[in-house]
Design a protein around this motif. Structure first.
Motif, PDB file in Angstrom:
ATOM      1  N   ALA A 142       0.828  -1.208   0.000  1.00 39.84           N
ATOM      2  CA  ALA A 142       0.000   0.000   0.000  1.00 39.84           C
ATOM      3  C   ALA A 142       0.861   1.256   0.000  1.00 39.84           C
ATOM      4  CB  ALA A 142      -0.926   0.003   1.219  1.00 39.84           C
ATOM      5  N   ARG A 143       0.526   2.182  -0.874  1.00 45.40           N
ATOM      6  CA  ARG A 143       1.145   3.520  -0.865  1.00 45.40           C
ATOM      7  C   ARG A 143       0.085   4.469  -0.312  1.00 45.40           C
ATOM      8  NH1 ARG A 143       4.790   6.497  -5.386  1.00 45.40           N
ATOM      9  NH2 ARG A 143       6.331   5.257  -4.264  1.00 45.40           N
ATOM     10  N   MET A 144       0.222   4.804   0.970  1.00 45.73           N
ATOM     11  CA  MET A 144      -0.787   5.601   1.672  1.00 45.73           C
ATOM     12  C   MET A 144      -0.263   7.004   1.937  1.00 45.73           C
ATOM     13  SD  MET A 144      -3.207   3.384   2.106  1.00 45.73           S
ATOM     14  CE  MET A 144      -4.266   4.019   3.397  1.00 45.73           C
ATOM     15  N   GLY A 184       4.551   0.997   0.548  1.00 49.18           N
ATOM     16  CA  GLY A 184       5.060   1.450  -0.757  1.00 49.18           C
ATOM     17  C   GLY A 184       5.330   2.942  -0.797  1.00 49.18           C
ATOM     18  N   CYS A 185       5.530   3.563   0.357  1.00 51.33           N
ATOM     19  CA  CYS A 185       5.885   4.981   0.536  1.00 51.33           C
ATOM     20  C   CYS A 185       4.729   5.765   1.147  1.00 51.33           C
ATOM     21  CB  CYS A 185       6.318   5.646  -0.760  1.00 51.33           C
ATOM     22  SG  CYS A 185       6.873   7.360  -0.540  1.00 51.33           S
ATOM     23  N   CYS A 186       4.896   6.131   2.403  1.00 50.06           N
ATOM     24  CA  CYS A 186       3.916   6.983   3.098  1.00 50.06           C
ATOM     25  C   CYS A 186       4.583   8.323   3.399  1.00 50.06           C
ATOM     26  CB  CYS A 186       3.435   6.289   4.373  1.00 50.06           C
ATOM     27  SG  CYS A 186       4.755   6.064   5.575  1.00 50.06           S
ATOM     28  N   TYR A 210       7.955   7.157   5.754  1.00 50.52           N
ATOM     29  CA  TYR A 210       8.993   6.185   5.368  1.00 50.52           C
ATOM     30  C   TYR A 210       8.820   5.695   3.935  1.00 50.52           C
ATOM     31  CZ  TYR A 210       8.879   6.073  10.459  1.00 50.52           C
ATOM     32  OH  TYR A 210       8.843   6.448  11.764  1.00 50.52           O
ATOM     33  N   HIS A 211       9.940   5.239   3.367  1.00 52.06           N
ATOM     34  CA  HIS A 211       9.921   4.598   2.047  1.00 52.06           C
ATOM     35  C   HIS A 211      10.918   3.428   2.100  1.00 52.06           C
ATOM     36  CE1 HIS A 211       9.217   3.906  -2.044  1.00 52.06           C
ATOM     37  NE2 HIS A 211       9.605   5.035  -2.598  1.00 52.06           N
ATOM     38  N   PRO A 212      10.560   2.377   2.834  1.00 50.97           N
ATOM     39  CA  PRO A 212      11.534   1.304   3.103  1.00 50.97           C
ATOM     40  C   PRO A 212      12.011   0.564   1.852  1.00 50.97           C
ATOM     41  CG  PRO A 212       9.327   0.663   3.873  1.00 50.97           C
ATOM     42  CD  PRO A 212       9.271   2.123   3.519  1.00 50.97           C
ATOM     43  N   ARG A 223      14.545  16.727   5.047  1.00 53.13           N
ATOM     44  CA  ARG A 223      14.502  15.410   5.726  1.00 53.13           C
ATOM     45  C   ARG A 223      13.080  14.864   5.585  1.00 53.13           C
ATOM     46  NH1 ARG A 223      16.954  14.335  11.304  1.00 53.13           N
ATOM     47  NH2 ARG A 223      18.422  15.868  10.512  1.00 53.13           N
ATOM     48  N   ASN A 224      12.925  13.846   4.727  1.00 50.33           N
ATOM     49  CA  ASN A 224      11.587  13.347   4.393  1.00 50.33           C
ATOM     50  C   ASN A 224      11.514  11.834   4.543  1.00 50.33           C
ATOM     51  OD1 ASN A 224      13.057  12.406   2.252  1.00 50.33           O
ATOM     52  ND2 ASN A 224      12.043  13.631   0.694  1.00 50.33           N
ATOM     53  N   ASN A 225      10.482  11.236   3.961  1.00 50.98           N
ATOM     54  CA  ASN A 225      10.277   9.788   4.010  1.00 50.98           C
ATOM     55  C   ASN A 225      11.500   9.006   3.502  1.00 50.98           C
ATOM     56  OD1 ASN A 225       9.817  10.744   1.386  1.00 50.98           O
ATOM     57  ND2 ASN A 225       7.657  10.135   1.335  1.00 50.98           N
ATOM     58  N   VAL A 226      12.058   9.439   2.372  1.00 48.77           N
ATOM     59  CA  VAL A 226      13.209   8.746   1.779  1.00 48.77           C
ATOM     60  C   VAL A 226      14.422   8.862   2.700  1.00 48.77           C
ATOM     61  CG1 VAL A 226      14.858   8.854  -0.152  1.00 48.77           C
ATOM     62  CG2 VAL A 226      12.389   8.918  -0.593  1.00 48.77           C
ATOM     63  N   CYS A 227      14.653  10.070   3.210  1.00 54.21           N
ATOM     64  CA  CYS A 227      15.792  10.291   4.113  1.00 54.21           C
ATOM     65  C   CYS A 227      15.625   9.461   5.384  1.00 54.21           C
ATOM     66  CB  CYS A 227      15.909  11.777   4.430  1.00 54.21           C
ATOM     67  SG  CYS A 227      17.341  12.157   5.442  1.00 54.21           S
ATOM     68  N   THR A 257      19.947  13.043  -3.092  1.00 55.13           N
ATOM     69  CA  THR A 257      18.950  14.079  -2.865  1.00 55.13           C
ATOM     70  C   THR A 257      17.580  13.615  -3.355  1.00 55.13           C
ATOM     71  OG1 THR A 257      18.476  16.450  -3.049  1.00 55.13           O
ATOM     72  CG2 THR A 257      19.261  15.363  -5.046  1.00 55.13           C
ATOM     73  N   ASP A 258      16.558  14.325  -2.930  1.00 57.98           N
ATOM     74  CA  ASP A 258      15.175  14.013  -3.316  1.00 57.98           C
ATOM     75  C   ASP A 258      14.404  15.323  -3.387  1.00 57.98           C
ATOM     76  OD1 ASP A 258      12.735  12.741  -3.799  1.00 57.98           O
ATOM     77  OD2 ASP A 258      12.387  12.221  -1.699  1.00 57.98           O
ATOM     78  N   THR A 259      13.195  15.236  -3.897  1.00 56.94           N
ATOM     79  CA  THR A 259      12.336  16.411  -4.065  1.00 56.94           C
ATOM     80  C   THR A 259      12.173  17.189  -2.750  1.00 56.94           C
ATOM     81  OG1 THR A 259      10.136  17.142  -4.728  1.00 56.94           O
ATOM     82  CG2 THR A 259      10.236  15.019  -3.631  1.00 56.94           C
ATOM     83  N   TRP A 260      12.004  18.489  -2.859  1.00 60.63           N
ATOM     84  CA  TRP A 260      11.755  19.319  -1.670  1.00 60.63           C
ATOM     85  C   TRP A 260      10.267  19.328  -1.315  1.00 60.63           C
ATOM     86  CZ3 TRP A 260      14.822  23.637  -4.580  1.00 60.63           C
ATOM     87  CH2 TRP A 260      16.174  23.325  -4.564  1.00 60.63           C
ATOM     88  N   VAL A 261       9.441  18.839  -2.247  1.00 57.99           N
ATOM     89  CA  VAL A 261       7.976  18.832  -2.047  1.00 57.99           C
ATOM     90  C   VAL A 261       7.453  17.450  -2.436  1.00 57.99           C
ATOM     91  CG1 VAL A 261       5.797  19.901  -2.718  1.00 57.99           C
ATOM     92  CG2 VAL A 261       7.886  21.279  -2.666  1.00 57.99           C
ATOM     93  N   ASP A 262       6.785  16.758  -1.525  1.00 56.10           N
ATOM     94  CA  ASP A 262       6.321  15.401  -1.815  1.00 56.10           C
ATOM     95  C   ASP A 262       5.252  15.391  -2.908  1.00 56.10           C
ATOM     96  OD1 ASP A 262       8.079  14.300  -0.078  1.00 56.10           O
ATOM     97  OD2 ASP A 262       6.601  13.752   1.447  1.00 56.10           O
ATOM     98  N   MET A 263       5.122  14.228  -3.540  1.00 59.05           N
ATOM     99  CA  MET A 263       4.296  14.116  -4.752  1.00 59.05           C
ATOM    100  C   MET A 263       2.848  14.578  -4.578  1.00 59.05           C
ATOM    101  SD  MET A 263       3.935   9.996  -4.982  1.00 59.05           S
ATOM    102  CE  MET A 263       5.504   9.486  -4.323  1.00 59.05           C
ATOM    103  N   GLU A 264       2.279  14.322  -3.401  1.00 61.30           N
ATOM    104  CA  GLU A 264       0.860  14.655  -3.219  1.00 61.30           C
ATOM    105  C   GLU A 264       0.622  16.166  -3.189  1.00 61.30           C
ATOM    106  OE1 GLU A 264       2.840  12.999  -1.107  1.00 61.30           O
ATOM    107  OE2 GLU A 264       2.139  13.101   0.959  1.00 61.30           O
ATOM    108  N   HIS A 269      19.510   9.455  -6.528  1.00 66.13           N
ATOM    109  CA  HIS A 269      18.197  10.117  -6.449  1.00 66.13           C
ATOM    110  C   HIS A 269      17.151   9.025  -6.579  1.00 66.13           C
ATOM    111  CE1 HIS A 269      14.844  12.765  -7.052  1.00 66.13           C
ATOM    112  NE2 HIS A 269      15.589  13.853  -7.134  1.00 66.13           N
ATOM    113  N   CYS A 270      16.124   9.068  -5.738  1.00 65.70           N
ATOM    114  CA  CYS A 270      15.104   8.006  -5.782  1.00 65.70           C
ATOM    115  C   CYS A 270      14.212   8.124  -7.007  1.00 65.70           C
ATOM    116  CB  CYS A 270      14.270   8.033  -4.511  1.00 65.70           C
ATOM    117  SG  CYS A 270      13.415   9.604  -4.272  1.00 65.70           S
ATOM    118  N   LEU A 271      14.158   9.319  -7.598  1.00 71.75           N
ATOM    119  CA  LEU A 271      13.287   9.632  -8.746  1.00 71.75           C
ATOM    120  C   LEU A 271      11.814   9.600  -8.309  1.00 71.75           C
ATOM    121  CD1 LEU A 271      15.019   7.637 -11.638  1.00 71.75           C
ATOM    122  CD2 LEU A 271      15.400  10.015 -10.956  1.00 71.75           C
ATOM    123  N   PRO A 272      10.929  10.412  -8.871  1.00 69.57           N
ATOM    124  CA  PRO A 272      11.214  11.342  -9.962  1.00 69.57           C
ATOM    125  C   PRO A 272      12.035  12.554  -9.499  1.00 69.57           C
ATOM    126  CG  PRO A 272       8.936  11.600  -9.228  1.00 69.57           C
ATOM    127  CD  PRO A 272       9.497  10.449  -8.473  1.00 69.57           C
TER     128      PRO A 272
END
Ligand code: CP
Ligand code: NVA
Length: 304
Positions: free
Chosen positions: A97-99, A119-121, A124-126, A154-158, A216-223, A260-263
């Motif tokens: 689940a990606r919640m 699948g990424c909340c 976390y993004h394990p 510092r986000n889910n990926v970090c 590095t990863d996005t500064w703003v999450d996808m949602e 980079h985790c992409l996108p």
């Protein structure tokens, strides 16, 4: 066994899964029937390319099947999360689940009778961190002693990288001037600090001096990325984080490879030039999601 966060996985479990990912990548045909006849239900509240495709292709390559469930076209919209997860468990052998919210993932876990994979909340993004460890291992020939520097918010990926790296002997330095609100996790930070493998600094040049990997990863999450109501906050973040952009000037000061985790959002956290450079291993990371997620599926859904 679930995979909601790597905080609850032991170093042995993480290492064995990453090693299995390398084995599956080297000998994919050996595992063609590993999950024969099994089904993974994949529930998405958010968009995805890599996570969805890697899990779906992974299940096919293991002899099983995956069902894609867009949140908005299911009765998860109307019903109690626990109840729907319990019912889903009577059809499927596992749920991914990606919640939007970690708390809702926990509700799903409370109802699920089969393994649940995050699948990424928002916290976390394990699966990403497992694929990233696999990439580090592939390149360095080992994990122990590698140094990864994470730059940006510092986000889910970090968070998942902090949990993963500090459990398997990878030094991780966070150059993160701000924490993305819901990703705040004092327990994770305290635990990571106690290992001696986690450092925090705002001195980017100092941190990258002996880095093997610069992430590095996005500064703003996808949602929030396409949400017009977030325009002002996006603009604020651009002001705060632009000094931490990974660009050619930064790359000249280090021999580190870029992750980079992409996108990727070219022109923001990273430049197009850096993404196109031979020192960027983002596409290998994305490929390794497939192999390591097959290892996760075999560990959680397999019969042995
Ligand atoms: N890195 C990652 O999880 O990509 P998607 O959002 O496309 O699944
Ligand atoms: N931090 C990003 C990760 C994307 C895979 C997000 O949540 O959008």
């Amino acid at each position: 066994m679930d995979l909601l966060t790597l905080k609850t996985w032991t170093p042995e479990e993480i290492l064995a899964t990453v090693e299995e990912g390398l084995e599956v990548k080297a000998h994919p045909r050996r595992y063609g029937e590993a999950l024969k006849g099994q089904t993974l239900a994949m529930l998405f509240q958010k968009t995805s390319t890599r996570t969805r495709c890697a899990f779906e292709v992974g299940m096919t390559q293991l002899g099983g099947h995956a069902i894609y469930l867009d949140w908005r076209s299911t009765n998860f919209l109307l019903a109690d999360l626990k109840d729907e997860a319990q019912v889903l468990s009577r059809y499927a052998d596992g749920i991914m689940a990606r919640m939007l919210k970690h708390e809702d993932l926990r509700q799903l876990a409370a109802g699920a009778e089969v393994p649940l994979i995050n699948g990424c909340c928002d916290r976390y993004h394990p699966c990403q961190a497992l694929g990233d460890l696999m990439t580090v291992w592939e390149i360095q020939g080992k994990l122990d002693g590698a140094h990864l520097v994470y730059v940006g918010i510092r986000n889910n990926v970090c968070n998942s990288l902090i949990a993963a790296c500090t459990k398997v002997g990878v030094r991780i330095t966070a150059v993160t001037p701000e924490v993305n609100g819901p990703s705040e996790d004092a327990e994770l930070v305290a635990e990571a600090r106690s290992t001696g493998l986690f450092e925090e600094t705002l001195d980017l040049n100092g941190a990258i001096r002996d880095a093997d990997f610069l992430y590095t990863d996005t500064w703003v999450d996808m949602e929030f990325f396409l949400d017009p109501e977030q325009e002002a906050e996006k603009e604020r973040r651009v002001q705060v984080f632009t000094p931490y952009q990974i660009n050619a000037k930064v790359l000249r000061r280090t021999r580190a490879l870029v992750m980079h985790c992409l996108p990727a959002h070219k022109g923001y956290e990273v430049t197009a030039e850096v993404m196109a450079s031979p020192r960027c291993v983002a596409v290998d990371q994305a490929e390794n999601r497939l192999h390591v997620q097959k290892a996760v599926l075999m560990r959680l859904l397999g019969n042995e």
